[in-house]
Design a protein around this motif. Structure first.
Motif, PDB file in Angstrom:
ATOM      1  N   GLU B  46       0.820  -1.222   0.000  1.00 48.90           N
ATOM      2  CA  GLU B  46       0.000   0.000   0.000  1.00 48.90           C
ATOM      3  C   GLU B  46       0.846   1.261   0.000  1.00 48.90           C
ATOM      4  O   GLU B  46       0.326   2.369   0.102  1.00 48.90           O
ATOM      5  N   GLY B  47       2.178   1.067  -0.053  1.00 45.39           N
ATOM      6  CA  GLY B  47       3.072   2.219  -0.189  1.00 45.39           C
ATOM      7  C   GLY B  47       3.622   2.765   1.116  1.00 45.39           C
ATOM      8  O   GLY B  47       4.303   3.779   1.135  1.00 45.39           O
ATOM      9  N   MET B  48       3.334   2.065   2.224  1.00 44.64           N
ATOM     10  CA  MET B  48       3.844   2.538   3.515  1.00 44.64           C
ATOM     11  C   MET B  48       5.362   2.407   3.552  1.00 44.64           C
ATOM     12  O   MET B  48       5.925   1.435   3.050  1.00 44.64           O
ATOM     13  N   LYS B  49       6.009   3.391   4.163  1.00 43.04           N
ATOM     14  CA  LYS B  49       7.475   3.358   4.224  1.00 43.04           C
ATOM     15  C   LYS B  49       7.957   2.428   5.346  1.00 43.04           C
ATOM     16  O   LYS B  49       7.458   2.480   6.473  1.00 43.04           O
ATOM     17  N   LYS B  50       8.940   1.580   4.990  1.00 44.28           N
ATOM     18  CA  LYS B  50       9.511   0.663   5.979  1.00 44.28           C
ATOM     19  C   LYS B  50      11.027   0.711   5.852  1.00 44.28           C
ATOM     20  O   LYS B  50      11.543   1.130   4.816  1.00 44.28           O
ATOM     21  N   PRO B  51      11.754   0.217   6.881  1.00 44.95           N
ATOM     22  CA  PRO B  51      13.224   0.157   6.764  1.00 44.95           C
ATOM     23  C   PRO B  51      13.702  -0.938   5.797  1.00 44.95           C
ATOM     24  O   PRO B  51      14.884  -1.253   5.752  1.00 44.95           O
ATOM     25  N   PHE B  52      12.764  -1.533   5.040  1.00 41.12           N
ATOM     26  CA  PHE B  52      13.149  -2.592   4.118  1.00 41.12           C
ATOM     27  C   PHE B  52      12.178  -2.546   2.938  1.00 41.12           C
ATOM     28  O   PHE B  52      11.076  -2.004   3.041  1.00 41.12           O
ATOM     29  N   ALA B  53      12.615  -3.132   1.822  1.00 44.59           N
ATOM     30  CA  ALA B  53      11.775  -3.073   0.607  1.00 44.59           C
ATOM     31  C   ALA B  53      10.890  -4.294   0.442  1.00 44.59           C
ATOM     32  O   ALA B  53       9.935  -4.273  -0.324  1.00 44.59           O
ATOM     33  N   GLU B  54      11.239  -5.384   1.114  1.00 41.99           N
ATOM     34  CA  GLU B  54      10.402  -6.577   1.004  1.00 41.99           C
ATOM     35  C   GLU B  54      10.487  -7.406   2.275  1.00 41.99           C
ATOM     36  O   GLU B  54      11.462  -7.344   3.019  1.00 41.99           O
ATOM     37  N   VAL B  55       9.437  -8.181   2.482  1.00 45.37           N
ATOM     38  CA  VAL B  55       9.410  -9.121   3.595  1.00 45.37           C
ATOM     39  C   VAL B  55       9.962 -10.442   3.077  1.00 45.37           C
ATOM     40  O   VAL B  55       9.554 -10.901   2.006  1.00 45.37           O
ATOM     41  N   ILE B  56      10.919 -10.994   3.784  1.00 49.61           N
ATOM     42  CA  ILE B  56      11.473 -12.283   3.360  1.00 49.61           C
ATOM     43  C   ILE B  56      10.965 -13.367   4.299  1.00 49.61           C
ATOM     44  O   ILE B  56      11.284 -13.383   5.482  1.00 49.61           O
ATOM     45  N   LYS B  57      10.150 -14.282   3.741  1.00 47.12           N
ATOM     46  CA  LYS B  57       9.500 -15.284   4.578  1.00 47.12           C
ATOM     47  C   LYS B  57      10.386 -16.522   4.691  1.00 47.12           C
ATOM     48  O   LYS B  57      10.227 -17.503   3.980  1.00 47.12           O
ATOM     49  N   ALA B  58      11.351 -16.389   5.595  1.00 49.90           N
ATOM     50  CA  ALA B  58      12.255 -17.531   5.809  1.00 49.90           C
ATOM     51  C   ALA B  58      11.745 -18.396   6.962  1.00 49.90           C
ATOM     52  O   ALA B  58      12.525 -19.015   7.687  1.00 49.90           O
ATOM     53  N   ASN B  59      10.408 -18.411   7.122  1.00 45.12           N
ATOM     54  CA  ASN B  59       9.803 -19.146   8.233  1.00 45.12           C
ATOM     55  C   ASN B  59       9.361 -20.542   7.847  1.00 45.12           C
ATOM     56  O   ASN B  59       9.183 -21.405   8.699  1.00 45.12           O
ATOM     57  N   ILE B  60       9.106 -20.750   6.573  1.00 41.72           N
ATOM     58  CA  ILE B  60       8.442 -22.005   6.181  1.00 41.72           C
ATOM     59  C   ILE B  60       9.208 -22.718   5.075  1.00 41.72           C
ATOM     60  O   ILE B  60       9.773 -22.084   4.173  1.00 41.72           O
ATOM     61  N   GLY B  61       9.255 -24.028   5.157  1.00 38.88           N
ATOM     62  CA  GLY B  61      10.006 -24.848   4.202  1.00 38.88           C
ATOM     63  C   GLY B  61       9.336 -24.949   2.856  1.00 38.88           C
ATOM     64  O   GLY B  61       8.973 -26.049   2.409  1.00 38.88           O
ATOM     65  N   ASP B  62       9.163 -23.823   2.208  1.00 40.64           N
ATOM     66  CA  ASP B  62       8.450 -23.746   0.932  1.00 40.64           C
ATOM     67  C   ASP B  62       9.430 -23.303  -0.148  1.00 40.64           C
ATOM     68  O   ASP B  62       9.678 -22.118  -0.345  1.00 40.64           O
ATOM     69  N   ALA B  63       9.993 -24.291  -0.841  1.00 42.13           N
ATOM     70  CA  ALA B  63      11.077 -24.026  -1.774  1.00 42.13           C
ATOM     71  C   ALA B  63      10.645 -23.184  -2.983  1.00 42.13           C
ATOM     72  O   ALA B  63      11.345 -22.242  -3.368  1.00 42.13           O
ATOM     73  N   HIS B  64       9.501 -23.523  -3.552  1.00 35.13           N
ATOM     74  CA  HIS B  64       9.071 -22.798  -4.758  1.00 35.13           C
ATOM     75  C   HIS B  64       8.794 -21.338  -4.448  1.00 35.13           C
ATOM     76  O   HIS B  64       9.081 -20.453  -5.256  1.00 35.13           O
ATOM     77  N   ALA B  65       8.232 -21.094  -3.281  1.00 31.95           N
ATOM     78  CA  ALA B  65       7.946 -19.707  -2.899  1.00 31.95           C
ATOM     79  C   ALA B  65       9.240 -18.893  -2.852  1.00 31.95           C
ATOM     80  O   ALA B  65       9.228 -17.683  -3.044  1.00 31.95           O
ATOM     81  N   MET B  66      10.350 -19.571  -2.613  1.00 31.58           N
ATOM     82  CA  MET B  66      11.642 -18.886  -2.525  1.00 31.58           C
ATOM     83  C   MET B  66      12.405 -18.954  -3.851  1.00 31.58           C
ATOM     84  O   MET B  66      13.603 -18.705  -3.906  1.00 31.58           O
ATOM     85  N   GLY B  67      11.699 -19.353  -4.912  1.00 29.72           N
ATOM     86  CA  GLY B  67      12.300 -19.270  -6.244  1.00 29.72           C
ATOM     87  C   GLY B  67      12.838 -20.563  -6.807  1.00 29.72           C
ATOM     88  O   GLY B  67      13.311 -20.589  -7.944  1.00 29.72           O
ATOM     89  N   GLN B  68      12.774 -21.657  -6.036  1.00 29.08           N
ATOM     90  CA  GLN B  68      13.256 -22.931  -6.578  1.00 29.08           C
ATOM     91  C   GLN B  68      12.321 -23.354  -7.710  1.00 29.08           C
ATOM     92  O   GLN B  68      11.098 -23.194  -7.598  1.00 29.08           O
ATOM     93  N   GLN B  69      12.890 -23.871  -8.783  1.00 23.89           N
ATOM     94  CA  GLN B  69      12.080 -24.256  -9.939  1.00 23.89           C
ATOM     95  C   GLN B  69      11.605 -25.700  -9.820  1.00 23.89           C
ATOM     96  O   GLN B  69      12.348 -26.556  -9.326  1.00 23.89           O
ATOM     97  N   PRO B  70      10.372 -25.980 -10.277  1.00 21.39           N
ATOM     98  CA  PRO B  70       9.906 -27.360 -10.287  1.00 21.39           C
ATOM     99  C   PRO B  70      10.733 -28.194 -11.274  1.00 21.39           C
ATOM    100  O   PRO B  70      11.381 -27.656 -12.153  1.00 21.39           O
ATOM    101  N   ILE B  71      10.675 -29.515 -11.083  1.00 17.89           N
ATOM    102  CA  ILE B  71      11.329 -30.431 -12.002  1.00 17.89           C
ATOM    103  C   ILE B  71      10.480 -30.473 -13.282  1.00 17.89           C
ATOM    104  O   ILE B  71       9.296 -30.808 -13.231  1.00 17.89           O
ATOM    105  N   THR B  72      11.092 -30.128 -14.395  1.00 15.10           N
ATOM    106  CA  THR B  72      10.384 -30.029 -15.675  1.00 15.10           C
ATOM    107  C   THR B  72       9.587 -31.282 -16.011  1.00 15.10           C
ATOM    108  O   THR B  72       8.404 -31.217 -16.343  1.00 15.10           O
ATOM    109  N   PHE B  73      10.237 -32.417 -15.887  1.00 22.70           N
ATOM    110  CA  PHE B  73       9.596 -33.690 -16.242  1.00 22.70           C
ATOM    111  C   PHE B  73       8.306 -33.888 -15.457  1.00 22.70           C
ATOM    112  O   PHE B  73       7.278 -34.274 -16.017  1.00 22.70           O
ATOM    113  N   PHE B  74       8.350 -33.622 -14.172  1.00 20.04           N
ATOM    114  CA  PHE B  74       7.177 -33.824 -13.329  1.00 20.04           C
ATOM    115  C   PHE B  74       6.015 -32.969 -13.820  1.00 20.04           C
ATOM    116  O   PHE B  74       4.879 -33.436 -13.933  1.00 20.04           O
ATOM    117  N   ARG B  75       6.299 -31.730 -14.118  1.00 14.11           N
ATOM    118  CA  ARG B  75       5.228 -30.811 -14.526  1.00 14.11           C
ATOM    119  C   ARG B  75       4.700 -31.155 -15.918  1.00 14.11           C
ATOM    120  O   ARG B  75       3.531 -30.930 -16.217  1.00 14.11           O
TER     121      ARG B  75
END
Lengths: 491, 488
Positions: B46-75
């Motif tokens: 919403e444009g509020m000013k913070k001491p950072f530009a993004e929230v980094i969700k290093a709380n959960i073991g979610d690889a794809h959310a952090m940019g890991q790519q799926p295995i092509t063959f599987f998809r």
């Protein structure tokens, strides 16, 4: 020396036995996939191995699984799902623009643009927004807040979650939950698992399975002697009975719930499956709000929907949602916390639900084809509903209420005394005995009425109307022949 | 109060009338700190000013959310299964098509939209059994002992539900590691079972000590009936990979003490450290001979959410049940039938995980390349994380031997502990909240997983892409130094 030996038990017994397991689980039954179905699967295997039978295939008319019976998926839905699964296909001009657009929107709402990411536990936000808009359109503009929408792993998941929240107390104070008889046995199973008290109210078979508030009242008062009834569940359109409640009835139920201080659970997964002339689906939410703020701001309600039924029949995707009205904010926080433990519902199911609530519009390329497919499926079901009712009602000893909606017929069968006695001898309920015979002789798998509940001394079976029309005719014919034979044999 | 002076009636469902065990449930991985992180994300958008530009969700073991790519063959296979028209499309390799056809043929009406058998698609369970046999050097696996599930969480909850009985002193007790993955504590709270904590040894790289198991068990016998022992290997949040000897000791212990073993092995491909190796409980059990393999009751769990696939959203998983009483097995089969079946796309995905491209198949090279790249990236990030965190004064990090997390110990100054306590907050929650507000980094406080009294930790995933992870670790370092300074 091992611990069990020290305890004086001769020989090492297992840790986990019938005696040492969760007692509630032992009380759970689910007839839709019960012993009869297990026997059906066994017979299928025997057929495969070449064992000779009086039939060449087993017809599984026990479960509301449309695709298994040959119904085709909606092309548009599967295109979008393919695009979401393998986004490289977004470059493929075989796919229409409206499919690509929806796929991009869904992927844009996923972590890392992948359906492999966990979603928010309540479900992908933009999908909940789409669901809310769907509900608003369906209910003639009555507002739906996306925050009251919870996506779920099929409707079953949400139903169990709500029941879980509602169960408390002990002894006379234990939560009682009113369910229709006949009912879809997820309810009785969940109540057994949770150790809640099942409070039966009977639907009126002589009046097309309609719901009588007098009967609700009778049931409630009897229940108050031994438990604390706090919930009223209703399935509309009904399963297994197929009745579509009229608007008056729904108002009466809401009024009753308010008077008697009950939490309403409205299972509406068959909302598009309405066939009979003069019948119409009225959502509980809509009626509630049209009754004015005295009701709409007080009655606590959860309504459930799914991707498994209607015209989609996408059972395997386990998509669903619930909308929760007038829930206490503190309880809502508990609900959110509870669903977070299981992380999230399956994302492909969430995507599918998004398409169900946000299908092709008149100005979009896939619209014509989508409407054609949807209409064809629903028309076929309506035809099969009518056919089933007609054929069964022509069989002496079978009477079948109109299949007003849903996907099943639940005819009343007259069983000769001798058959009932024979069944008893074999330790079986008469309609289970009947259905087992039908399975062994004709390869047709139905579910005995006792699996759903019925008035004492009556017998029924539930059959789906899902097989393709020509096959359905054959099935109905065979059941007719079987019934006459069976009646003859035990006369 | 309403217009006519009537006090509005209380709701049917309130905090007082609701299920009391649900109130005891906590799940820190998506708890209050994550709720605040989501709020901050909203504010940023919403444009509020913070001491950072993004929230980094290093709380959960979610690889794809952090940019890991799926295995092509599987998809590719999943796309073919979703929309079988694509089987006519020449851009898809033959091995993908043959797997898709096989999966579709085992589905009712050749559609993924059918319910499957409640235990899972037959041919997929057979493939899982063969995978287990290959993994375990030939130790046989009966497909009838394999149950496909909606993620591993589903199988774990189902087993715990089966195990819970009794009242008071006979109430089922379940031994869980501290620190643990809080699905376990949540499930036990919900089921009203007794949680029995056994502490992993932080000084010895989070290893498991039989004497500690014994201590926990003996103490628990005073107030409940301990019947199950849960172990997570590779560990979450701790990342330790137990040695073979340790696994044997645990099996011996379970046999001696009459405990049902639950082996959570969802990170079985995530092993990084030199000298570490994954040993499946099943394999070790059978290699210990019939005295154990004929008697010890064991359930092991796997999932499509972790390893190199990271397909969390599909909710795919399985459990293998060893030596279960036949009557109980029938009850288990009945219980899972009520929920009809696990999601079929997840089952299909599991099939591909256990039946990946083979040498000689068109997709093999690319598959191995993608798999290796993901696993080696994780290994590198594991090392980097341990390295950087250990340079920070007041943070000490055990080697991340496996899994996807680091669980470093942090020293929190007394003043901060006091301020937290005054606020009614756990000190490490206080610390993590401050970190979130100041850096946008979302971690989970150690108190969410359990830890020895007086110690503090946080769990951070090693999933962000390397460069981002480096920045993340530097920010954590800076924050820790500032925080320590501020509260000195």
């Amino acid at each position: 020396m091992s611990q069990p030996a020290l305890n004086g038990v001769s020989g090492p017994g297992k840790v986990l036995t019938l005696d040492s397991m969760n007692p509630n689980v032992k009380r759970v039954d689910y007839a839709v996939r019960g012993p009869l179905v297990q026997r059906a699967v066994q017979i299928e295997k025997e057929l495969e191995q070449g064992v000779k039978k009086p039939f060449t295939e087993v017809i599984k008319a026990n479960i509301g699984d449309a695709h298994a019976m040959g119904q085709k998926p909606i092309t548009f839905f599967r295109q979008v799902l393919a695009l979401c699964s393998y986004p490289d296909l977004l470059e493929d001009d075989k796919f229409p623009e409206d499919a690509k657009k929806r796929a991009r929107r869904i992927l844009g709402a996923c972590g890392g643009q992948s359906i492999g990411a966990y979603s928010a536990s309540q479900g992908i936000e933009c999908i909940r927004q789409d669901v809310a808009r769907y509900i608003e359109r369906r209910d003639g503009g009555i507002a739906s807040n996306p925050d009251t929408i919870y996506l779920s792993t099929g409707a079953s998941d949400a139903i169990v979650t709500m029941l879980k929240l509602l169960v408390s107390g002990a002894g006379r104070d234990r939560t009682g939950v009113m369910i229709p008889i006949p009912q879809y046995p997820l309810y009785s199973a969940a109540l057994a698992d949770l150790g809640a008290v099942q409070v039966n109210y009977y639907l009126d078979e002589d009046r097309c399975w309609s719901l009588d508030v007098k009967e609700l009242r009778r049931s409630l008062h009897a229940a108050r002697e031994h438990c604390s009834p706090r919930v009223l569940c209703i399935i509309n359109p009904g399963n297994p009975t197929g009745q579509v409640q009229n608007r008056q009835c729904i108002e009466d139920v809401i009024r009753f719930a308010k008077e008697e201080h009950l939490f309403l659970m409205a299972d509406e997964v068959y909302q598009d499956n309405v066939y009979a002339e003069g019948c119409e689906f009225h959502s509980f939410k809509k009626v509630l709000f049209e009754m004015g703020p005295e009701y709409s701001s007080t009655v606590e309600m959860a309504s459930f929907h799914s991707t498994s039924k209607c015209y989609m029949g996408e059972c395997g995707f386990r998509g669903g949602y619930m909308e929760v009205i007038n829930m206490d904010p503190e309880v809502k926080a508990q609900l959110i916390k509870l669903v977070s433990v299981r992380l999230c519902p399956p994302v492909p199911g969430q995507a599918l639900l998004d398409l169900v609530v946000n299908p092709p519009q008149p100005d979009e390329p896939s619209y014509t084809s989508f409407m054609k497919e949807r209409t064809a499926v629903l028309a076929a079901l309506a035809e099969k509903a009518r056919l089933t009712q007609e054929i069964f009602n022509a069989v002496p000893g079978i009477t079948c209420n109109p299949v007003q909606g849903a996907m099943y017929t639940f005819p009343c069968i007259t069983l000769p005394q001798k058959a009932i006695a024979k069944a008893k001898e074999e330790g079986q309920i008469a309609d289970a005995f009947y259905c087992m015979r039908l399975l062994e002789e004709e390869g047709i798998c139905l579910v005995p009425g006792s699996g759903f509940g019925q008035r004492e001394g009556t017998f029924h079976f539930r059959m789906t109307i899902l097989p393709p029309t020509e096959k359905l005719k054959i099935v109905l014919q065979k059941i007719r022949e079987f019934h006459l034979r069976f009646t003859q044999e035990f006369s | 109060m309403s217009e006519n002076g009537v006090v509005p009636r209380a709701k049917v469902l309130t905090i007082d009338t609701m299920n009391p065990t649900v109130k005891n449930v906590e799940y820190a991985v998506r708890g209050p700190i994550v709720a605040r992180a989501v709020e901050l994300e909203r504010e940023l958008s919403e444009g509020m000013k913070k001491p950072f530009a993004e929230v980094i969700k290093a709380n959960i073991g979610d690889a794809h959310a952090m940019g890991q790519q799926p295995i092509t063959f599987f998809r590719q296979v999943l796309a073919l299964c979703s929309y079988p028209e694509l089987l006519n499309d020449s851009t898809f390799p033959d091995d993908a098509k043959s797997r898709a056809r096989r999966i579709l043929q085992s589905c009712g009406g050749n559609s993924m939209g059918s319910y499957s058998a409640s235990q899972g698609i037959d041919s997929v369970r057979q493939d899982v059994a063969r995978y287990i046999e290959r993994r375990d050097g030939g130790v046989p696996c009966d497909p009838n002992n394999v149950y496909l599930t909606t993620g591993a969480s589903d199988g774990i909850m189902t087993m715990l539900k089966l195990l819970v009985c009794g009242e008071g002193m006979t109430r089922t007790g379940v031994m869980i590691s501290i620190p643990q993955y809080p699905l376990y504590s949540a499930a036990l709270a919900e089921l009203g079972a007794v949680q029995i904590n056994y502490y992993l040894n932080e000084e010895k790289c989070w290893s498991l000590d039989i004497s500690e198991l014994q201590r926990a068990l003996d103490e628990a016998r005073n107030h409940c009936n301990p019947r199950a022992l849960c172990i997570i290997n590779p560990g979450n949040p701790t990342g330790q990979v137990q040695s073979r000897e340790c696994i044997e000791d645990v099996i011996r212990f379970a046999a001696k003490e009459g405990l049902f073993l639950m082996a959570d092995e969802v990170y079985q491909d995530n092993v990084y450290a030199e000298g570490c190796q994954f040993h499946s409980f099943k394999k070790v059990l059978f290699e210990m001979g019939p005295e154990y393999s004929d008697t010890v009751e064991l359930a092991s769990f796997h999932s499509t959410s972790k390893c190199y696939m990271g397909e969390c959203g599909f909710r795919g998983g399985y459990m293998e049940i060893i030596n279960m009483d036949d009557d109980v097995k029938a009850q288990l089969t009945k219980l899972v039938s009520v929920r009809l079946c696990p999601p079929v796309p997840g089952q299909a995905l599991m099939d591909l995980v256990v039946n990946p491209p083979q040498p000689g198949e068109p997709s093999y090279d690319n598959f191995i390349k993608e798999r290796s790249a993901t696993l080696s990236a994780l290994a590198e990030k594991a090392k980097l994380t341990e390295q950087i965190l250990n340079t920070v004064e007041g943070i000490s990090c055990n080697p991340v031997q496996g899994a996807m997390y680091s669980f470093p110990r942090i020293i929190i100054p007394e003043k901060a502990v006091k301020e937290a306590t005054d606020k009614g907050q756990q000190p490490d929650m206080f610390y993590c909240m401050k970190m979130l507000e100041e850096t946008g980094i979302c971690l989970v406080p150690g108190s969410g997983f359990g830890q020895k009294d007086g110690t503090y930790h946080f769990r951070m995933t090693i999933l962000p892409p390397r460069d981002k992870l480096q920045i993340l670790l530097n920010k954590v370092q800076e924050f820790h130094q500032k925080f320590t300074q501020h509260y000195s």
